[in-house]
Design an enzyme around this catalytic site. Structure first.
Site, PDB file in Angstrom:
ATOM      1  N   VAL A   1      -3.125  -0.685  -8.976  1.00 59.39           N
ATOM      2  CA  VAL A   1      -2.120  -0.406  -7.938  1.00 59.39           C
ATOM      3  C   VAL A   1      -1.871  -1.668  -7.110  1.00 59.39           C
ATOM      4  O   VAL A   1      -0.725  -2.021  -6.806  1.00 59.39           O
ATOM      5  CB  VAL A   1      -2.572   0.765  -7.027  1.00 59.39           C
ATOM      6  CG1 VAL A   1      -1.567   0.975  -5.905  1.00 59.39           C
ATOM      7  CG2 VAL A   1      -2.718   2.047  -7.831  1.00 59.39           C
ATOM      8  N   GLY A   2      -2.944  -2.389  -6.787  1.00 63.21           N
ATOM      9  CA  GLY A   2      -2.802  -3.605  -5.975  1.00 63.21           C
ATOM     10  C   GLY A   2      -1.910  -4.637  -6.639  1.00 63.21           C
ATOM     11  O   GLY A   2      -1.106  -5.296  -5.980  1.00 63.21           O
TER      12      GLY A   2
ATOM     13  N   GLY B   1      -7.331  -1.299  -2.387  1.00 61.11           N
ATOM     14  CA  GLY B   1      -7.398  -0.179  -3.324  1.00 61.11           C
ATOM     15  C   GLY B   1      -7.720  -0.695  -4.707  1.00 61.11           C
ATOM     16  O   GLY B   1      -8.310  -1.776  -4.869  1.00 61.11           O
ATOM     17  N   SER B   2      -7.299   0.055  -5.714  1.00 63.57           N
ATOM     18  CA  SER B   2      -7.671  -0.300  -7.084  1.00 63.57           C
ATOM     19  C   SER B   2      -6.842  -1.494  -7.575  1.00 63.57           C
ATOM     20  O   SER B   2      -5.744  -1.768  -7.069  1.00 63.57           O
ATOM     21  CB  SER B   2      -7.464   0.905  -7.995  1.00 63.57           C
ATOM     22  OG  SER B   2      -6.122   1.312  -7.921  1.00 63.57           O
TER      23      SER B   2
ATOM     24  N   CYS C   1     -16.385  -0.645  -2.598  1.00 66.53           N
ATOM     25  CA  CYS C   1     -15.876  -1.714  -3.464  1.00 66.53           C
ATOM     26  C   CYS C   1     -16.970  -2.726  -3.732  1.00 66.53           C
ATOM     27  O   CYS C   1     -16.996  -3.368  -4.783  1.00 66.53           O
ATOM     28  CB  CYS C   1     -14.677  -2.388  -2.819  1.00 66.53           C
ATOM     29  SG  CYS C   1     -15.012  -2.914  -1.134  1.00 66.53           S
TER      30      CYS C   1
ATOM     31  N   ASN D   1     -12.171   5.226   0.647  1.00 64.26           N
ATOM     32  CA  ASN D   1     -13.639   5.172   0.731  1.00 64.26           C
ATOM     33  C   ASN D   1     -14.203   4.675   2.054  1.00 64.26           C
ATOM     34  O   ASN D   1     -15.366   4.925   2.346  1.00 64.26           O
ATOM     35  CB  ASN D   1     -14.199   4.355  -0.441  1.00 64.26           C
ATOM     36  CG  ASN D   1     -13.758   2.912  -0.400  1.00 64.26           C
ATOM     37  OD1 ASN D   1     -12.629   2.614  -0.028  1.00 64.26           O
ATOM     38  ND2 ASN D   1     -14.633   2.013  -0.770  1.00 64.26           N
TER      39      ASN D   1
ATOM     40  N   LYS E   1      -0.054   3.543   5.907  1.00 61.68           N
ATOM     41  CA  LYS E   1      -0.182   4.703   5.023  1.00 61.68           C
ATOM     42  C   LYS E   1      -1.622   4.800   4.541  1.00 61.68           C
ATOM     43  O   LYS E   1      -2.067   3.994   3.724  1.00 61.68           O
ATOM     44  CB  LYS E   1       0.751   4.582   3.822  1.00 61.68           C
ATOM     45  CG  LYS E   1       0.863   5.899   3.084  1.00 61.68           C
ATOM     46  CD  LYS E   1       1.184   5.764   1.615  1.00 61.68           C
ATOM     47  CE  LYS E   1      -0.006   5.477   0.766  1.00 61.68           C
ATOM     48  NZ  LYS E   1      -1.060   6.526   0.766  1.00 61.68           N
TER      49      LYS E   1
ATOM     50  N   GLU F   1     -14.963  -0.330 -13.650  1.00 57.45           N
ATOM     51  CA  GLU F   1     -15.420   0.226 -12.375  1.00 57.45           C
ATOM     52  C   GLU F   1     -15.380   1.758 -12.455  1.00 57.45           C
ATOM     53  O   GLU F   1     -14.317   2.336 -12.660  1.00 57.45           O
ATOM     54  CB  GLU F   1     -14.475  -0.257 -11.261  1.00 57.45           C
ATOM     55  CG  GLU F   1     -14.882   0.206  -9.881  1.00 57.45           C
ATOM     56  CD  GLU F   1     -13.879  -0.187  -8.795  1.00 57.45           C
ATOM     57  OE1 GLU F   1     -12.656  -0.014  -9.000  1.00 57.45           O
ATOM     58  OE2 GLU F   1     -14.322  -0.656  -7.738  1.00 57.45           O
TER      59      GLU F   1
ATOM     60  N   GLU G   1      -9.563 -11.096   4.140  1.00 54.64           N
ATOM     61  CA  GLU G   1      -9.455 -10.337   5.390  1.00 54.64           C
ATOM     62  C   GLU G   1     -10.542 -10.761   6.365  1.00 54.64           C
ATOM     63  O   GLU G   1     -11.539 -11.362   5.989  1.00 54.64           O
ATOM     64  CB  GLU G   1      -9.619  -8.847   5.098  1.00 54.64           C
ATOM     65  CG  GLU G   1      -8.597  -8.329   4.118  1.00 54.64           C
ATOM     66  CD  GLU G   1      -8.451  -6.821   4.190  1.00 54.64           C
ATOM     67  OE1 GLU G   1      -9.120  -6.129   3.427  1.00 54.64           O
ATOM     68  OE2 GLU G   1      -7.658  -6.358   5.035  1.00 54.64           O
TER      69      GLU G   1
ATOM     70  N   GLU H   1      -6.861  -6.493  -1.517  1.00 55.19           N
ATOM     71  CA  GLU H   1      -8.299  -6.453  -1.807  1.00 55.19           C
ATOM     72  C   GLU H   1      -8.526  -5.323  -2.798  1.00 55.19           C
ATOM     73  O   GLU H   1      -8.147  -4.170  -2.528  1.00 55.19           O
ATOM     74  CB  GLU H   1      -9.092  -6.224  -0.513  1.00 55.19           C
ATOM     75  CG  GLU H   1      -9.053  -7.416   0.433  1.00 55.19           C
ATOM     76  CD  GLU H   1      -9.517  -8.716  -0.199  1.00 55.19           C
ATOM     77  OE1 GLU H   1     -10.305  -8.687  -1.162  1.00 55.19           O
ATOM     78  OE2 GLU H   1      -9.059  -9.781   0.269  1.00 55.19           O
TER      79      GLU H   1
HETATM   80  P1  NAD Z   1      -6.002   3.588  -5.046  1.00 56.17           P
HETATM   81  O1  NAD Z   1      -5.558   2.286  -5.613  1.00 56.17           O
HETATM   82  O2  NAD Z   1      -5.876   4.803  -5.840  1.00 56.17           O
HETATM   83  O3  NAD Z   1      -5.201   3.863  -3.677  1.00 56.17           O
HETATM   84  C1  NAD Z   1      -5.201   2.941  -2.611  1.00 56.17           C
HETATM   85  C2  NAD Z   1      -3.988   3.219  -1.730  1.00 56.17           C
HETATM   86  O4  NAD Z   1      -2.800   2.883  -2.451  1.00 56.17           O
HETATM   87  C3  NAD Z   1      -3.831   4.685  -1.322  1.00 56.17           C
HETATM   88  O5  NAD Z   1      -3.384   4.746   0.016  1.00 56.17           O
HETATM   89  C4  NAD Z   1      -2.770   5.168  -2.293  1.00 56.17           C
HETATM   90  O6  NAD Z   1      -2.065   6.312  -1.834  1.00 56.17           O
HETATM   91  C5  NAD Z   1      -1.867   3.956  -2.368  1.00 56.17           C
HETATM   92  N1  NAD Z   1      -0.972   3.873  -3.522  1.00 56.17           N
HETATM   93  C6  NAD Z   1      -1.107   4.465  -4.746  1.00 56.17           C
HETATM   94  N2  NAD Z   1      -0.081   4.117  -5.553  1.00 56.17           N
HETATM   95  C7  NAD Z   1       0.712   3.272  -4.845  1.00 56.17           C
HETATM   96  C8  NAD Z   1       1.913   2.547  -5.126  1.00 56.17           C
HETATM   97  N3  NAD Z   1       2.502   2.622  -6.326  1.00 56.17           N
HETATM   98  N4  NAD Z   1       2.439   1.765  -4.160  1.00 56.17           N
HETATM   99  C9  NAD Z   1       1.833   1.641  -2.962  1.00 56.17           C
HETATM  100  N5  NAD Z   1       0.708   2.313  -2.615  1.00 56.17           N
HETATM  101  C10 NAD Z   1       0.134   3.107  -3.554  1.00 56.17           C
HETATM  102  O7  NAD Z   1      -7.533   3.366  -4.557  1.00 56.17           O
HETATM  103  P2  NAD Z   1      -8.560   4.440  -3.949  1.00 56.17           P
HETATM  104  O8  NAD Z   1      -8.984   5.369  -5.049  1.00 56.17           O
HETATM  105  O9  NAD Z   1      -8.058   5.015  -2.673  1.00 56.17           O
HETATM  106  O10 NAD Z   1      -9.784   3.479  -3.572  1.00 56.17           O
HETATM  107  C11 NAD Z   1     -10.761   3.063  -4.487  1.00 56.17           C
HETATM  108  C12 NAD Z   1     -10.439   1.671  -4.999  1.00 56.17           C
HETATM  109  O11 NAD Z   1     -10.303   0.766  -3.908  1.00 56.17           O
HETATM  110  C13 NAD Z   1     -11.567   1.096  -5.849  1.00 56.17           C
HETATM  111  O12 NAD Z   1     -11.009   0.383  -6.924  1.00 56.17           O
HETATM  112  C14 NAD Z   1     -12.276   0.148  -4.887  1.00 56.17           C
HETATM  113  O13 NAD Z   1     -13.008  -0.875  -5.499  1.00 56.17           O
HETATM  114  C15 NAD Z   1     -11.123  -0.386  -4.109  1.00 56.17           C
HETATM  115  N6  NAD Z   1     -11.556  -0.912  -2.819  1.00 56.17           N
HETATM  116  C16 NAD Z   1     -11.523  -2.282  -2.642  1.00 56.17           C
HETATM  117  C17 NAD Z   1     -11.977  -2.821  -1.436  1.00 56.17           C
HETATM  118  C18 NAD Z   1     -11.956  -4.306  -1.201  1.00 56.17           C
HETATM  119  O14 NAD Z   1     -11.977  -4.723  -0.046  1.00 56.17           O
HETATM  120  N7  NAD Z   1     -11.916  -5.135  -2.233  1.00 56.17           N
HETATM  121  C19 NAD Z   1     -12.440  -1.981  -0.417  1.00 56.17           C
HETATM  122  C20 NAD Z   1     -12.449  -0.602  -0.647  1.00 56.17           C
HETATM  123  C21 NAD Z   1     -11.987  -0.081  -1.849  1.00 56.17           C
END
Ligand code: NAD
Length: 484
Positions: free
Chosen positions: A231-232, A227-228, A283, A152, A175, A384, A463, A249
């Site tokens: 996954v995080g 990310g989500s 986010c 995003n 990545k 979310e 961060e 995050e």
């Molecule tokens: P996502 O969790 O689907 O993917 C994030 C990243 O993780 C991508 O690069 C993805 O390819 C990678 N990934 C997926 N599976 C993995 C695994 N098993 N091991 C390692 N890496 C893996 O998230 P998204 O759809 O790209 O982004 C949206 C999400 O991110 C929302 O939940 C949003 O709230 C969150 N977000 C948080 C912040 C913050 O700073 N808190 C900022 C932006 C987005």
């Protein structure tokens, strides 16, 4: 294959990945391919981590001033290219042209900030309880760090990880998210052109399997993930199992609280921006609204009228305020979430139907929506959706308002609208979040202050600002005496 050719950057060489074809499409017109090329594989991860690891000692020994100078040259390249790359960003991710250009300029600003920060203090000096001694706390880079970024903010979030990682002497394997490879390519090109030595930054494309291989690699010394939440947490668990620091995050379900004494015009404008800019795909987007009972009907009406008037369309066209969401999958899951909320009794205050030109008929558009909920604890109050959907509840007291804002598993950001300083101060202590905005929208970040969430919205150190230096280095406490 069409659009811009995607290549990975490993050991200072631009090379094809060994995986399946990766394509990014324009979510406003999905048949239009923005970029394509072979994705990376686990073997590419191996190559990239080895290249980064081999470059670690020389980069750590490079004076911080020289490391910073490269970041500042990259900043100038990104700033010059902002009009063009901002357009690429809007075409690839779906946010508006103004937001795309603004985000690219923000990435340039972050590179410049951390380029300058490399020159600032590298440790601290303390007094000692023993005579003839001083205690010095110095910092060393972690080594090779893995950076995993979401779709995003395809250039700003990578910049706020890469810039401090490099400034403080780490090498990087990055990545990016699958849907936004072009902006990743652009940022890596800028750093390459700015003179980064071979192996210091490596870019590998791919999905979860590639990310997991990176986190699990024995030569990776730290991980920064955005990310989500699901996954995080798996990334954090894998990092913990290897005993390396992880910063994660995660998701958000951010509330704006509009108290009875608030300036309603100001609050409506800010809530609208927080909920619907970038089609709600931030986010820190406002996805929950708590309004004081006595003003709720007026405020809901005002907000819904404005939401209905937002111009939805091709994000690169001047005057468009909302583009599509990133993918068909994202659109379908947001629409399914809205349907579930309606089944649970949510009533829509907005009434618009989407009117799109025929060339956008296949685009992944979602109409901006404001729902009033019958009760808390519901799906739309807690989950979310990551789209342009705002859920509203009313509160009879300030206590109830803050309590509703604290519900659920997330704790990234919140906004409080009031002219009462006492209530504003109260909200600082009572809201369980990482970022609080008083009388401004829930979204926003600055490179010199910490960014990150509480509860399910973040794990590990935050961060940006001083928090970034803390995360990307480890300290050595030195007890220093003269030899005599
Ligand atoms: P996502 O969790 O689907 O993917 C994030 C990243 O993780 C991508 O690069 C993805 O390819 C990678 N990934 C997926 N599976 C993995 C695994 N098993 N091991 C390692 N890496 C893996 O998230 P998204 O759809 O790209 O982004 C949206 C999400 O991110 C929302 O939940 C949003 O709230 C969150 N977000 C948080 C912040 C913050 O700073 N808190 C900022 C932006 C987005």
């Amino acid at each position: 294959m069409s659009g811009v050719l995607l290549q990975q950057f490993i050991g200072g060489v631009w090379r094809d990945g060994r995986g399946d074809l990766l394509t990014s499409e324009n979510p406003a017109r999905p048949t239009e391919i923005v970029a394509s090329g072979p994705a990376g594989t686990v073997e590419d991860v191996e190559l990239a981590v080895r290249a980064a690891s081999e470059a670690t000692a020389a980069w750590a020994a490079t004076p911080p001033h020289e490391r910073g100078a490269i970041l500042k040259r990259a900043s100038a390249i990104v700033a010059d290219a902002a009009p063009e790359w901002g357009r690429d960003l809007a075409r690839e991710e779906g946010k508006t042209l103004a937001e795309g250009v603004g985000e690219t300029r923000r990435a340039a600003q972050i590179l410049e900030y951390f380029g300058n920060d490399a020159d600032r203090e590298a440790g601290s000096l303390f007094s000692s309880p023993r005579r003839g001694e001083r205690i010095l706390v110095t910092r060393r880079p972690l080594g090779t760090v893995a950076l995993i970024t979401p779709f995003n903010f395809p250039i700003a979030i990578p910049a706020w990880k890469i810039a401090p990682a490099l400034a403080y002497g780490n090498t990087v394997v990055w990545k990016p998210a699958g849907p936004v490879p072009l902006l990743a390519l652009r940022l890596a090109q800028a750093l390459d052109e700015a003179g980064l030595p071979a192996g210091v930054l490596n870019l590998v494309f791919g999905e979860g399997e590639v990310g997991a291989a990176l986190v699990g690699h024995p030569l990776v010394d730290g991980v920064s993930f955005t990310g989500s939440t699901a996954v995080g947490r798996s990334v954090a668990a894998a990092g913990a199992a290897r005993g390396i620091p992880v910063q994660a995050e995660l998701g958000g379900k951010n509330a704006a609280v509009v108290l009875a004494d608030a300036d309603l015009e100001l609050a409506a404008g800010q809530v609208l921006a927080g909920a619907f800019n970038s089609s709600g795909q931030k986010c820190t987007a406002t996805s929950r609204l708590v309004v004081a009972d006595e003003i709720a009907a007026d405020f809901g009406r005002l907000l819904a009228e404005r939401a209905d008037a937002l111009v939805v369309g091709d994000p690169v066209v001047e005057g468009v305020q909302l583009g599509p969401v990133v993918s068909g999958r994202a659109r379908d899951s947001i629409l399914a979430g809205m349907a579930q909320a309606e089944q649970e009794g949510a009533s829509a205050l907005t009434s618009r139907e989407l009117e799109l030109t025929s060339d956008l008929a296949d685009g992944y558009f979602v109409r901006p929506a404001v729902y009033e909920l019958p009760t808390d604890g519901s799906f739309l109050w807690e989950q979310e959706l990551f789209g342009p959907v705002l859920a509203m509840l009313t509160a009879k007291t300030v206590d109830e308002a803050f309590g509703l804002a604290n519900e659920g598993g997330f704790g990234l950001s919140a906004a409080v609208f009031t002219n009462d300083l006492g209530l504003a101060l109260d909200s600082i202590d009572r809201l369980q979040i990482g970022i609080l905005h008083v009388n401004s929208e829930t979204a926003g970040a600055d490179p010199h202050v910490p960014f990150g969430g509480a509860k399910g919205s973040g794990l590990g150190p935050k961060e940006q600002g001083g928090a970034a230096r803390e995360f990307y280095t480890s300290s050595t406490t030195v007890y220093l005496r003269g030899g005599a």
